[in-house]
Each structure stands twice: as structure tokens, then as C-alpha cells.
Write a protein that holds these residues in place. Structure first.
Motif, PDB file in Angstrom:
ATOM      1  N   ILE A   1       0.832  -1.207   0.000  1.00  0.00           N
ATOM      2  CA  ILE A   1       0.000   0.000   0.000  1.00  0.00           C
ATOM      3  C   ILE A   1       0.867   1.257   0.000  1.00  0.00           C
TER       4      ILE A   1
ATOM      5  N   GLU B   1       2.201   1.850  -3.493  1.00  0.00           N
ATOM      6  CA  GLU B   1       1.133   2.347  -4.368  1.00  0.00           C
ATOM      7  C   GLU B   1       0.816   3.808  -4.054  1.00  0.00           C
TER       8      GLU B   1
ATOM      9  N   PHE C   1      -6.869  -2.370  -8.687  1.00  0.00           N
ATOM     10  CA  PHE C   1      -6.902  -3.024  -7.390  1.00  0.00           C
ATOM     11  C   PHE C   1      -6.475  -4.488  -7.463  1.00  0.00           C
ATOM     12  N   GLN C   2      -6.895  -5.191  -8.498  1.00  0.00           N
ATOM     13  CA  GLN C   2      -6.511  -6.606  -8.651  1.00  0.00           C
ATOM     14  C   GLN C   2      -4.998  -6.752  -8.787  1.00  0.00           C
TER      15      GLN C   2
ATOM     16  N   SER D   1      -1.092   4.883 -11.130  1.00  0.00           N
ATOM     17  CA  SER D   1      -1.823   3.966 -10.264  1.00  0.00           C
ATOM     18  C   SER D   1      -2.025   2.654 -11.020  1.00  0.00           C
TER      19      SER D   1
ATOM     20  N   LEU E   1      -2.828  -4.690  -7.525  1.00  0.00           N
ATOM     21  CA  LEU E   1      -2.308  -4.376  -6.197  1.00  0.00           C
ATOM     22  C   LEU E   1      -2.351  -5.625  -5.310  1.00  0.00           C
ATOM     23  N   LYS E   2      -3.454  -6.366  -5.364  1.00  0.00           N
ATOM     24  CA  LYS E   2      -3.582  -7.600  -4.582  1.00  0.00           C
ATOM     25  C   LYS E   2      -2.553  -8.637  -5.044  1.00  0.00           C
TER      26      LYS E   2
END
Length: 88
Positions: A36, A39, A52-53, A49, A55-56
């Protein structure tokens, strides 16, 4: 629900003590926060950026690397690793 980071970590460590992978379990919060933080820095300082996927997935790859000291070759490697932790 923990109100402070220290409360969260105390709960996390208590739960992790019941698993057979105590040391790897302790790495998970740091891995989440590191991902996090990276990011956040990209968004603030580089105006970039990622979805979200992604990032996971980055978080899972980082966890795998920190625990095994190698990068996963396939997604299946990460799946087997997570299954072996039994709770993440």
C-alpha cells in the motif's frame, strides 16, 4: 475490530501463534502495508496507479518472495504457498 495498529498486530500475532507457520504469518501485515505504501507513493509522486486486482497480486508476490526468497514462476506456486499457510 481493533482501533489502533498496535491492537491489530497483537490480534494478528495471537492468531498466527496457532498456525504452523508462525514466522511467515508475522510477515503478512508488513507485506500489506509495504504494498500500500508503494502504491501511495506512485500515486502521489509519479501520478501513476494500478488496478486493485494488480495491487492484490503484487501483495501476494511480495509475500511469496519474502517467505521463500525467490519470485514465483507461476500463479500456481502462489496458490500452493497460500494453501500451505492455512489461514492467510
Amino acid at each position: 475490530m481493533p482501533r489502533h495498529t498496535s491492537d491489530f498486530l497483537a490480534c494478528w500475532n495471537r492468531e498466527g501463534n496457532t498456525s504452523g507457520h508462525k514466522e511467515k504469518w508475522k510477515i503478512v501485515p508488513a507485506c500489506i502495508w509495504w504494498t500500500i505504501w508503494k502504491e501511495r507513493n506512485q500515486r502521489c509522486f509519479e501520478n501513476k496507479s494500478i488496478p486493485f486486482q494488480s495491487l492484490k497480486l503484487n501483495r501476494l508476490i511480495t509475500l511469496y518472495f519474502l517467505c521463500n526468497h525467490v519470485l514465483p514462476k507461476e500463479m500456481e506456486d502462489i496458490t500452493h504457498f497460500l494453501d500451505s499457510l492455512g489461514g492467510v
